[in-house]
Structure formats: structure tokens, C-alpha cells
Design a protein around this motif. Structure first.
Motif, PDB file in Angstrom:
ATOM      1  N   MET A 109       0.827  -1.208   0.000  1.00  0.00           N
ATOM      2  CA  MET A 109       0.000   0.000   0.000  1.00  0.00           C
ATOM      3  C   MET A 109       0.858   1.253   0.000  1.00  0.00           C
ATOM      4  O   MET A 109       1.847   1.336   0.723  1.00  0.00           O
ATOM      5  N   ILE A 110       0.440   2.222  -0.794  1.00  0.00           N
ATOM      6  CA  ILE A 110       1.108   3.511  -0.838  1.00  0.00           C
ATOM      7  C   ILE A 110       0.365   4.511   0.043  1.00  0.00           C
ATOM      8  O   ILE A 110       0.971   5.340   0.709  1.00  0.00           O
ATOM      9  N   ALA A 111      -0.950   4.423   0.052  1.00  0.00           N
ATOM     10  CA  ALA A 111      -1.797   5.258   0.908  1.00  0.00           C
ATOM     11  C   ALA A 111      -3.220   4.739   0.784  1.00  0.00           C
ATOM     12  O   ALA A 111      -3.502   3.822   0.012  1.00  0.00           O
ATOM     13  N   GLY A 112      -4.149   5.350   1.542  1.00  0.00           N
ATOM     14  CA  GLY A 112      -5.539   4.932   1.493  1.00  0.00           C
ATOM     15  C   GLY A 112      -5.933   4.139   2.725  1.00  0.00           C
ATOM     16  O   GLY A 112      -5.127   3.951   3.651  1.00  0.00           O
ATOM     17  N   THR A 113      -7.171   3.647   2.735  1.00  0.00           N
ATOM     18  CA  THR A 113      -7.726   2.955   3.890  1.00  0.00           C
ATOM     19  C   THR A 113      -8.460   1.696   3.460  1.00  0.00           C
ATOM     20  O   THR A 113      -9.268   1.731   2.516  1.00  0.00           O
ATOM     21  N   ILE A 114      -8.195   0.604   4.151  1.00  0.00           N
ATOM     22  CA  ILE A 114      -8.905  -0.658   3.955  1.00  0.00           C
ATOM     23  C   ILE A 114      -9.568  -1.035   5.268  1.00  0.00           C
ATOM     24  O   ILE A 114      -8.909  -1.067   6.315  1.00  0.00           O
ATOM     25  N   VAL A 115     -10.859  -1.328   5.227  1.00  0.00           N
ATOM     26  CA  VAL A 115     -11.613  -1.776   6.395  1.00  0.00           C
ATOM     27  C   VAL A 115     -12.207  -3.136   6.059  1.00  0.00           C
ATOM     28  O   VAL A 115     -12.851  -3.301   5.012  1.00  0.00           O
TER      29      VAL A 115
END
Length: 265
Positions: A177-183
Motif C-alpha cells: 500500500m502507498i496510501a488509502g484505507t482498507i476496512v
């Protein structure tokens, strides 16, 4: 709403990347029927596989899904694409706006390079949902991807920005991952493998990498904002973002500015 009805199971993989509502809105049914969608020497066109009913609006419904329908909604900028059934690989590739809703399952690379808009898959998704194509620099890049079922391995691989929500996922969720959000609910082994930045918020996970270290608990303003953003998507995951969470930092084998958040206890 314009409608494309699949006549029968496709005889080959079909590339539907040119079938955005905006593209179809400027065509007559006869003109649209001649659009090429085949991927082999057969030279299949849209009318060979679908019955068409076009009304010139920016909403498109595809009736009768198949895992051979590739790149559905690719490049979508506005409007809505609704699929009644399954789709193949690269759903919503490179889209910048609008919404895609799939009642069935999706193949690999759903949402790859999508910069805006929302993709909702009611069923399962294949490997690398929200992830980068082979040789590409990034995966999901600002859009929202919601998976109602289980995602395969490498969910959000090389994700650059945006939000992914999934009921469950396989191994290596959030890899590179470089950035962002995983839920997500349950994820497999080694979540966050090689991640540089970004957030993984999960209910439970498999084996962890030794390059993630505990950093205690923090009252992060980001989590309150995330909970708000999750409310229209999932009350359960919004509640997870508001819970007391343990934080691990990683992957320290790379830049190490990512985080893995899990419920305490």
C-alpha cells in the motif's frame, strides 16, 4: 435507463470498456449494436451478444451477468451502471466518477486505477480487488470500493488513495500500500506486507509479519472521521472505527509509515 440484455452465455471474453452511459447516449440502437466487444478473431459486436434498449440517459443496466464480461464501467465519469449478475475482471478500471453496482460477484482487479466514484459488489471479488495490474504503478487511486462478500488475496495491492470496505479478504491484504484505507472483517495471513503508508482496520487477522510493531493505543481524530464516512456503508464497521483499538506500525521493512488497527482484546 438504457438496458443491455445478454442473449446467452458469451462464447469468449468480452471487453465492455467502451460501453459507458455517456458513450451510448449519443448513439442510435443500430449504431451501438455495431460497437466491437470481442477479444478474438470472431469480431463480435455488441448486437451479437446483447439485446439493446437505449433511452439516451446516463443510467445503464446490464441484465444477465457472466464472469466473461470484462472491464464493465471502465473509464466511467458520471452516471450509473447496474449489473444484474456477475462480471469479469477489471470492473470500473480507471473510472473517475459515477457509480457501479453489481448484484453478483466480480473477477480480479475490480476498481484498479479508479480515481473517483463508487463501486459496490454484492458478492465476492477476485484477487487484487482495488489492486494494481501487473506492471502498473498503483491500484485504487481515490474511489470507494465496497465488497459485500469475500475478496481474494492481495486486496488493495499498491493502493494509492481511497477507501476499500470488504466483509473478508485473503492473505496479504494491503500489500505494498502507498496510501488509502482498507476496512475489513477477517483477513488472512501477513496483512500489510510491504506497505509504505495507509491504514488497515480489521476485526481479526491471520499470522502477522515480524516487521509490524505495537505502538499502543491512540485517540486518533482520523478514526472519528472514518467512522462518519463508514456510516452509510456499514454500521458495523463504523462501530469498529469507534472502538478501542490496538495499533501496530509497519511495514518496517519498507518506509514503515503504515498502520494496522485491530480491536483490543
Amino acid at each position: 435507463m438504457s438496458t443491455l440484455t445478454l442473449r446467452q452465455a458469451p462464447p469468449e471474453r468480452l471487453d465492455l470498456s467502451g460501453l459507458t452511459p455517456a458513450r451510448l447516449a449519443g448513439l442510435s440502437e443500430a449504431e451501438a449494436a455495431r460497437l466491437p466487444i470481442g477479444t478474438s478473431r470472431r469480431g463480435l459486436v455488441l448486437g451479437d451478444c446483447f439485446a439493446l434498449s437505449l433511452d439516451g440517459t446516463e443510467d445503464l443496466r446490464i441484465v444477465g451477468g457472466s464472469d466473461r464480461l470484462d472491464r464493465v464501467g471502465a473509464g466511467l465519469a458520471r452516471g450509473t451502471v447496474v449489473v444484474e449478475g456477475d462480471v469479469g475482471q477489471r470492473l470500473g478500471e480507471g473510472m473517475t466518477g459515477g457509480a457501479i453496482r453489481v448484484s453478483g460477484a466480480a473477477g480480479p482487479f475490480a476498481g484498479t486505477a479508479a480515481k473517483g466514484g463508487t463501486i459496490a459488489v454484492a458478492g465476492d471479488a477476485g484477487a487484487s480487488a482495488g489492486g494494481a495490474l501487473h506492471g502498473a504503478m498503483g491500484g485504487l487511486d481515490g474511489a470507494t470500493l465496497v465488497i459485500g462478500g469475500r475478496a481474494g488475496e492481495r486486496l488493495g495491492d499498491r493502493m494509492r488513495a481511497g477507501l476499500i470496505v470488504a466483509e473478508a479478504a485473503g492473505d496479504h491484504a494491503g500489500a505494498r500500500m502507498i496510501a488509502g484505507t482498507i476496512v475489513a472483517g477477517a483477513v488472512g495471513d501477513h496483512p500489510g506486507y510491504g506497505m509504505r503508508r495507509g491504514t488497515l482496520l480489521v476485526e481479526r487477522h491471520g499470522a502477522l509479519l515480524p516487521t509490524f510493531v505495537e505502538t499502543g493505543t491512540q485517540d486518533l481524530v482520523f478514526l472519528r472521521l472514518l467512522a462518519k464516512a463508514l456510516e452509510p456503508v456499514s454500521a458495523r464497521f463504523a462501530g469498529l472505527a469507534r472502538a478501542r483499538l490496538a495499533r501496530r506500525s509497519g511495514d518496517l521493512a519498507t518506509l514503515g509509515k503504515g498502520e494496522l488497527l485491530t480491536p483490543l482484546g
